[in-house]
Design a protein around this motif. Structure first.
Motif, PDB file in Angstrom:
ATOM      1  N   PHE A 258       0.862  -1.184   0.000  1.00 47.88           N
ATOM      2  CA  PHE A 258       0.000   0.000   0.000  1.00 47.88           C
ATOM      3  C   PHE A 258       0.899   1.235   0.000  1.00 47.88           C
ATOM      4  O   PHE A 258       1.697   1.432   0.927  1.00 47.88           O
ATOM      5  CB  PHE A 258      -0.906   0.003   1.237  1.00 47.88           C
TER       6      PHE A 258
ATOM      7  N   ILE B 270      -5.024   2.297  -3.796  1.00 48.06           N
ATOM      8  CA  ILE B 270      -5.994   2.930  -2.886  1.00 48.06           C
ATOM      9  C   ILE B 270      -6.638   4.166  -3.520  1.00 48.06           C
ATOM     10  O   ILE B 270      -7.527   4.773  -2.929  1.00 48.06           O
ATOM     11  CB  ILE B 270      -5.323   3.327  -1.548  1.00 48.06           C
TER      12      ILE B 270
ATOM     13  N   LEU C 285      -4.286   7.186   2.750  1.00 50.97           N
ATOM     14  CA  LEU C 285      -3.903   5.876   3.289  1.00 50.97           C
ATOM     15  C   LEU C 285      -4.752   5.528   4.505  1.00 50.97           C
ATOM     16  O   LEU C 285      -5.234   4.393   4.644  1.00 50.97           O
ATOM     17  CB  LEU C 285      -2.416   5.862   3.647  1.00 50.97           C
TER      18      LEU C 285
END
Ligand SMILES: Cc1cc2nc3c(=O)[nH]c(=O)nc-3n(C[C@H](O)[C@H](O)[C@H](O)COP(=O)(O)O)c2cc1C
Length: 186
Positions: free
Chosen positions: A10, A42, A88
């Motif tokens: 990520f 994301i 995030l």
């Protein structure tokens, strides 16, 4: 043959020239063969809203399915205002819900932060670890990877060319492979 673990990666920056994305690619290159890195994006996730838990957007469901499928998680993130970038944190929140159905639960993890600044995103690194405790993600305690001066470590093609950093990150990924093997469920 020894087991290969899939690691969801990520990146906490949406910027196309992101230092952290370049670093994540370097980590994939430097990882030992027992880790297979799988980038989970994301950018397409709308802002988390608990009202949508019963009928979630397709992008949330797809994201949760991707995370559920991996054995471990690796976060590579900038620091925004001494903390984790909102994009995030939003992804983390989406994966954590509905209550009791978190897709993060029990997956071993690691955190890397990078910044042009001297302290390498230390604040984001630490804040992210706080959320990981809540999510029951055992985050590798050492080595800690807060990469400072990170804008100077890559060549024009985006390759990590600083030999000292390459050596450190190779050791980091080796330690993470051992952490994953010790903490991943069967
Ligand atoms: C909203 C915002 C807040 C920032 N806050 C910090 C900070 O607290 N500490 C830091 O070291 N850098 C900070 N920066 C600078 C980032 O480290 C820098 O933009 C970095 O390149 C972002 O990572 P990326 O290249 O992966 O996108 C901030 C940047 C932005 C856009």
């Amino acid at each position: 043959m020894s087991k290969v673990y899939t690691v969801g990666v990520f990146v906490g920056s949406l910027r196309k020239d992101s230092i952290n994305r370049k670093l994540a690619h370097a980590l994939a290159e430097l990882a030992p063969p027992s880790l297979k890195l799988d980038f989970i994006e994301i950018a397409g996730l709308s802002l988390y809203n608990q009202d949508e838990d019963e009928n979630p957007p397709a992008a949330w469901t797809a994201f949760r399915d991707r995370v559920r499928a991996v054995d471990a998680v690796l976060f590579v993130t900038p620091e925004y205002n001494r903390s984790v970038p909102g994009v995030l944190k939003n992804a983390i929140d989406i994966g954590s819900r509905p209550y009791g159905q978190s897709v993060w639960n029990g997956k071993p993890g690691a955190v890397v932060s990078a910044s042009p600044g001297a302290i390498g995103g230390f604040g984001a690194n630490q804040h992210l670890r706080q959320s990981l405790v809540s999510l029951n993600v055992p985050a590798m305690p050492q080595p800690q990877a807060c990469i400072g001066g990170a804008d100077k470590l890559f060549d024009a093609s985006g390759k990590l060319v600083n030999e000292g950093t390459r050596k450190f990150l190779r050791g980091f990924m080796q330690a993470f492979a051992e952490w994953v093997a010790a903490n991943a469920g069967e």
